[in-house]
Write a protein that holds these residues in place. Structure first.
Motif, PDB file in Angstrom:
ATOM      1  N   GLY A  66      41.008  43.027  38.559  1.00  8.45           N
ATOM      2  CA  GLY A  66      40.293  42.842  37.340  1.00  8.45           C
ATOM      3  C   GLY A  66      40.333  41.191  37.142  1.00  8.45           C
ATOM      4  O   GLY A  66      41.189  40.607  37.328  1.00  8.45           O
ATOM      5  N   TRP A  67      39.285  40.539  36.825  1.00  9.70           N
ATOM      6  CA  TRP A  67      39.184  38.882  36.965  1.00  9.70           C
ATOM      7  C   TRP A  67      38.262  38.620  35.875  1.00  9.70           C
ATOM      8  O   TRP A  67      37.099  39.046  35.623  1.00  9.70           O
ATOM      9  CB  TRP A  67      39.069  38.345  38.111  1.00  9.70           C
ATOM     10  N   ILE A  68      37.878  37.332  35.609  1.00  9.81           N
ATOM     11  CA  ILE A  68      37.107  36.715  34.896  1.00  9.81           C
ATOM     12  C   ILE A  68      36.577  35.910  35.944  1.00  9.81           C
ATOM     13  O   ILE A  68      36.958  34.936  36.592  1.00  9.81           O
ATOM     14  CB  ILE A  68      37.750  35.962  33.591  1.00  9.81           C
ATOM     15  N   ASP A  69      35.007  36.011  36.094  1.00 11.53           N
ATOM     16  CA  ASP A  69      34.153  35.033  36.877  1.00 11.53           C
ATOM     17  C   ASP A  69      33.778  33.773  36.386  1.00 11.53           C
ATOM     18  O   ASP A  69      33.977  33.466  35.484  1.00 11.53           O
ATOM     19  CB  ASP A  69      33.089  35.912  37.657  1.00 11.53           C
ATOM     20  N   GLU A  70      33.034  33.159  37.262  1.00 11.31           N
ATOM     21  CA  GLU A  70      32.620  31.662  36.928  1.00 11.31           C
ATOM     22  C   GLU A  70      31.806  31.726  35.887  1.00 11.31           C
ATOM     23  O   GLU A  70      31.642  30.541  35.166  1.00 11.31           O
ATOM     24  CB  GLU A  70      32.226  30.949  38.181  1.00 11.31           C
ATOM     25  N   GLU A  71      31.109  32.595  35.470  1.00  9.96           N
ATOM     26  CA  GLU A  71      30.332  32.636  34.126  1.00  9.96           C
ATOM     27  C   GLU A  71      31.170  33.236  33.140  1.00  9.96           C
ATOM     28  O   GLU A  71      30.413  33.375  31.761  1.00  9.96           O
ATOM     29  CB  GLU A  71      28.881  33.388  34.573  1.00  9.96           C
ATOM     30  N   GLY A  72      32.261  33.505  33.134  1.00 14.58           N
ATOM     31  CA  GLY A  72      33.116  34.053  32.174  1.00 14.58           C
ATOM     32  C   GLY A  72      33.039  35.376  31.983  1.00 14.58           C
ATOM     33  O   GLY A  72      33.440  35.909  30.620  1.00 14.58           O
ATOM     34  N   GLN A  73      32.413  35.948  32.969  1.00 17.70           N
ATOM     35  CA  GLN A  73      32.320  37.700  32.715  1.00 17.70           C
ATOM     36  C   GLN A  73      33.448  38.312  33.181  1.00 17.70           C
ATOM     37  O   GLN A  73      33.856  38.002  34.244  1.00 17.70           O
ATOM     38  CB  GLN A  73      30.995  38.033  33.238  1.00 17.70           C
ATOM     39  N   PRO A  74      33.756  39.514  32.507  1.00 16.89           N
ATOM     40  CA  PRO A  74      34.821  40.312  33.048  1.00 16.89           C
ATOM     41  C   PRO A  74      34.230  41.036  34.301  1.00 16.89           C
ATOM     42  O   PRO A  74      33.158  41.630  34.143  1.00 16.89           O
ATOM     43  CB  PRO A  74      35.365  41.224  32.121  1.00 16.89           C
ATOM     44  N   ARG A  75      34.898  41.251  35.460  1.00 17.88           N
ATOM     45  CA  ARG A  75      34.885  41.970  36.668  1.00 17.88           C
ATOM     46  C   ARG A  75      35.911  43.051  37.146  1.00 17.88           C
ATOM     47  O   ARG A  75      36.867  42.443  36.639  1.00 17.88           O
ATOM     48  CB  ARG A  75      34.251  40.924  37.799  1.00 17.88           C
ATOM     49  N   ILE A  76      35.701  44.060  37.829  1.00 18.12           N
ATOM     50  CA  ILE A  76      36.538  44.861  38.254  1.00 18.12           C
ATOM     51  C   ILE A  76      36.130  45.134  39.508  1.00 18.12           C
ATOM     52  O   ILE A  76      34.960  45.425  39.907  1.00 18.12           O
ATOM     53  CB  ILE A  76      37.084  46.095  37.354  1.00 18.12           C
TER      54      ILE A  76
ATOM     55  N   LEU B 227      48.982  45.633  30.868  1.00 14.58           N
ATOM     56  CA  LEU B 227      48.362  44.268  30.791  1.00 14.58           C
ATOM     57  C   LEU B 227      47.022  44.533  30.443  1.00 14.58           C
ATOM     58  O   LEU B 227      46.183  45.374  30.681  1.00 14.58           O
ATOM     59  CB  LEU B 227      48.049  43.833  32.106  1.00 14.58           C
ATOM     60  N   VAL B 228      46.567  43.649  29.441  1.00 13.98           N
ATOM     61  CA  VAL B 228      45.015  43.561  28.597  1.00 13.98           C
ATOM     62  C   VAL B 228      44.500  42.328  28.832  1.00 13.98           C
ATOM     63  O   VAL B 228      45.180  41.288  28.231  1.00 13.98           O
ATOM     64  CB  VAL B 228      45.383  44.046  27.228  1.00 13.98           C
ATOM     65  N   MET B 229      43.282  42.152  29.105  1.00 13.64           N
ATOM     66  CA  MET B 229      42.610  40.679  29.327  1.00 13.64           C
ATOM     67  C   MET B 229      41.281  40.890  28.544  1.00 13.64           C
ATOM     68  O   MET B 229      40.594  41.810  28.884  1.00 13.64           O
ATOM     69  CB  MET B 229      42.569  40.503  30.637  1.00 13.64           C
ATOM     70  N   LYS B 230      41.059  39.828  27.718  1.00 16.10           N
ATOM     71  CA  LYS B 230      39.710  39.809  27.293  1.00 16.10           C
ATOM     72  C   LYS B 230      39.412  38.302  27.721  1.00 16.10           C
ATOM     73  O   LYS B 230      40.033  37.338  26.862  1.00 16.10           O
ATOM     74  CB  LYS B 230      39.776  40.190  25.720  1.00 16.10           C
ATOM     75  N   GLY B 231      38.087  38.106  28.157  1.00 13.84           N
ATOM     76  CA  GLY B 231      37.979  36.546  28.569  1.00 13.84           C
ATOM     77  C   GLY B 231      39.061  36.168  29.239  1.00 13.84           C
ATOM     78  O   GLY B 231      39.675  36.842  30.087  1.00 13.84           O
ATOM     79  N   GLU B 232      39.557  34.944  28.893  1.00 13.48           N
ATOM     80  CA  GLU B 232      40.815  34.446  29.749  1.00 13.48           C
ATOM     81  C   GLU B 232      42.065  34.358  28.967  1.00 13.48           C
ATOM     82  O   GLU B 232      42.810  33.778  28.915  1.00 13.48           O
ATOM     83  CB  GLU B 232      40.289  32.909  30.212  1.00 13.48           C
ATOM     84  N   GLU B 233      42.027  35.390  28.015  1.00 14.61           N
ATOM     85  CA  GLU B 233      43.085  35.818  27.168  1.00 14.61           C
ATOM     86  C   GLU B 233      43.812  37.117  27.688  1.00 14.61           C
ATOM     87  O   GLU B 233      43.299  37.907  28.113  1.00 14.61           O
ATOM     88  CB  GLU B 233      42.635  36.048  25.663  1.00 14.61           C
ATOM     89  N   LEU B 234      45.188  36.771  27.831  1.00 11.85           N
ATOM     90  CA  LEU B 234      45.771  37.754  28.271  1.00 11.85           C
ATOM     91  C   LEU B 234      46.883  38.391  27.514  1.00 11.85           C
ATOM     92  O   LEU B 234      47.811  37.604  26.837  1.00 11.85           O
ATOM     93  CB  LEU B 234      46.461  37.346  29.883  1.00 11.85           C
ATOM     94  N   ILE B 235      47.430  39.717  27.502  1.00 13.46           N
ATOM     95  CA  ILE B 235      48.526  40.185  26.674  1.00 13.46           C
ATOM     96  C   ILE B 235      49.333  41.153  27.888  1.00 13.46           C
ATOM     97  O   ILE B 235      48.739  41.832  28.489  1.00 13.46           O
ATOM     98  CB  ILE B 235      47.819  40.791  25.598  1.00 13.46           C
ATOM     99  N   ALA B 236      50.500  40.959  27.602  1.00 17.59           N
ATOM    100  CA  ALA B 236      51.570  41.935  28.580  1.00 17.59           C
ATOM    101  C   ALA B 236      52.715  42.340  27.485  1.00 17.59           C
ATOM    102  O   ALA B 236      53.036  41.618  26.670  1.00 17.59           O
ATOM    103  CB  ALA B 236      52.131  41.147  29.744  1.00 17.59           C
ATOM    104  N   VAL B 237      52.779  43.704  27.556  1.00 14.69           N
ATOM    105  CA  VAL B 237      53.853  44.318  26.924  1.00 14.69           C
ATOM    106  C   VAL B 237      54.607  45.351  27.887  1.00 14.69           C
ATOM    107  O   VAL B 237      54.241  46.010  28.580  1.00 14.69           O
ATOM    108  CB  VAL B 237      52.989  45.116  25.944  1.00 14.69           C
ATOM    109  N   ARG B 238      56.144  45.220  27.437  1.00 17.30           N
ATOM    110  CA  ARG B 238      56.934  46.114  28.066  1.00 17.30           C
ATOM    111  C   ARG B 238      57.448  46.925  26.884  1.00 17.30           C
ATOM    112  O   ARG B 238      58.156  46.432  26.080  1.00 17.30           O
ATOM    113  CB  ARG B 238      58.062  45.324  28.678  1.00 17.30           C
TER     114      ARG B 238
END
Length: 340
Positions: free
Chosen positions: A40-50, A174-185
């Motif tokens: 999963g990633w954020i593309d050059e237009e800022g859109q989420p892709r998988i 792992l949770v990602m929204k835009g270029e914001e990322l959260i990781a939880v253990r």
């Protein structure tokens, strides 16, 4: 058990050598976790892709080719070892729901109460497969929406609800929204590690190379100004002693501009599961014997390297008083809890 990976950088980079060529790359790890591969990633237009398939990464030429060309400031990857549900696209991570990308390592029970909670949040339509992970993703998506789109608050609310209502073995996520990322253990059952890497700029002023101390792992960028990156993974990808094991119940929040915040917002699990409580398929997915042996050997090696580095940096009779910014994310290896 499933494997998680995330990379967050100041500038777009490729992660091919993390994914493919590192000593303990995801490609190598996929030989133990062969039921699905996803990015999963954020593309050059800022859109989420998988992009995902229910196949092993090591057997996929498409994964190898894509890993060498994908460039992004924020990306995550997942290797699946099924806990008993079918091998299909719908059950393969990551999941993309209302612009939120998520991936999970662990096991939790999907109760009727949880289904009702997801439905009450208006998120049940996101569930297309049969995994516990996708139901958890839908709960997170629903809680983020219920909290005005605030990712950290929504993730915290979802996992606090799970901790209080659902039988849980592990919800590393792992949770990602835009270029914001959260990781939880959560809890300490399965490991999750973090590496905060400063930029290393080539003196030729042409291309950035971010590399490990052993120079075996690099993330490249065409931007000569350099880039700092943060890497999160289920196990250290190389022998750099700066890898740090997240604490049980720890949440790491990386903002879009690269700031890192760490706290522990979760209380004890109301219904903690042991591996003996799991069904045969679920237990097998969390306790691959060969992988566990290899991981234990690597942890011993990493501990020895860390001790050697500390001894060299601070000879007997001396003490360090420097505490650089970000040191809490790069402190040396600490004793690891039993890996599932």
């Amino acid at each position: 058990m499933c494997r998680l990976f995330a990379l967050h950088s100041d500038h777009p980079v490729t992660a091919d050598l993390w994914l493919l060529d590192a000593p303990y790359s995801l490609l190598n790890q996929s030989r133990f976790n062969a039921d699905g591969t996803g990015l999963g990633w954020i593309d050059e237009e800022g859109q989420p892709r998988i992009r995902k398939r229910p196949v092993a990464a090591y057997a996929s030429e498409a994964f190898t080719g894509f890993a060498t060309t994908l460039r992004s400031r924020a990306m995550l990857a997942h290797l699946r070892l099924s806990s008993g549900t079918g091998h299909c696209d719908e059950n393969t991570h990551p999941f993309l729901q209302d612009g939120i990308i998520s991936a999970h390592n662990g096991v939790l029970e999907i109760t009727e109460e949880m289904r009702q909670r997801v439905a009450a949040l208006g998120a049940a339509h996101h569930v297309q497969g049969s995994t516990d992970s996708e139901w958890m993703a839908a709960l997170i998506t629903g809680e983020v929406a219920a909290h005005g789109g605030d990712l950290r608050t929504g993730v915290t609310a979802a996992l606090c609800w799970i901790a209080g209502h659902v039988p849980v073995y592990s919800v590393n996520v792992l949770v990602m929204k835009g270029e914001e990322l959260i990781a939880v253990r959560l809890p300490a059952t399965n490991e999750l590690w973090i590496l905060d890497r400063p930029a290393v700029v080539d003196t030729r002023d042409d291309a950035l190379e971010q590399s490990s101390d052993s120079l075996t792992v690099r993330a490249r960028s065409e931007d000569p100004r350099g880039a700092r990156s943060v890497v999160i993974a289920s196990e250290p990808l190389d022998d750099d002693p700066a890898w740090r094991l997240l604490d049980s119940g720890e949440l790491v929040h990386l903002t879009a501009d690269g700031r890192v915040r760490s706290d522990r917002p979760f209380g004890p699990l109301a219904h903690a599961l042991s591996i003996e409580d799991l069904g045969l398929s679920a237990a097998a997915s969390q306790a691959h014997a060969a992988q566990a042996r290899a991981h234990e050997a690597r942890r011993r090696h990493l501990t020895e390297n860390t001790a050697s580095t500390a001894s060299t940096a601070h000879p007997a009779g001396t003490a360090s008083t420097a505490h650089p910014a970000g040191a809490d994310l790069a402190r040396p290896h600490e004793s690891a809890e039993n890996a599932a």
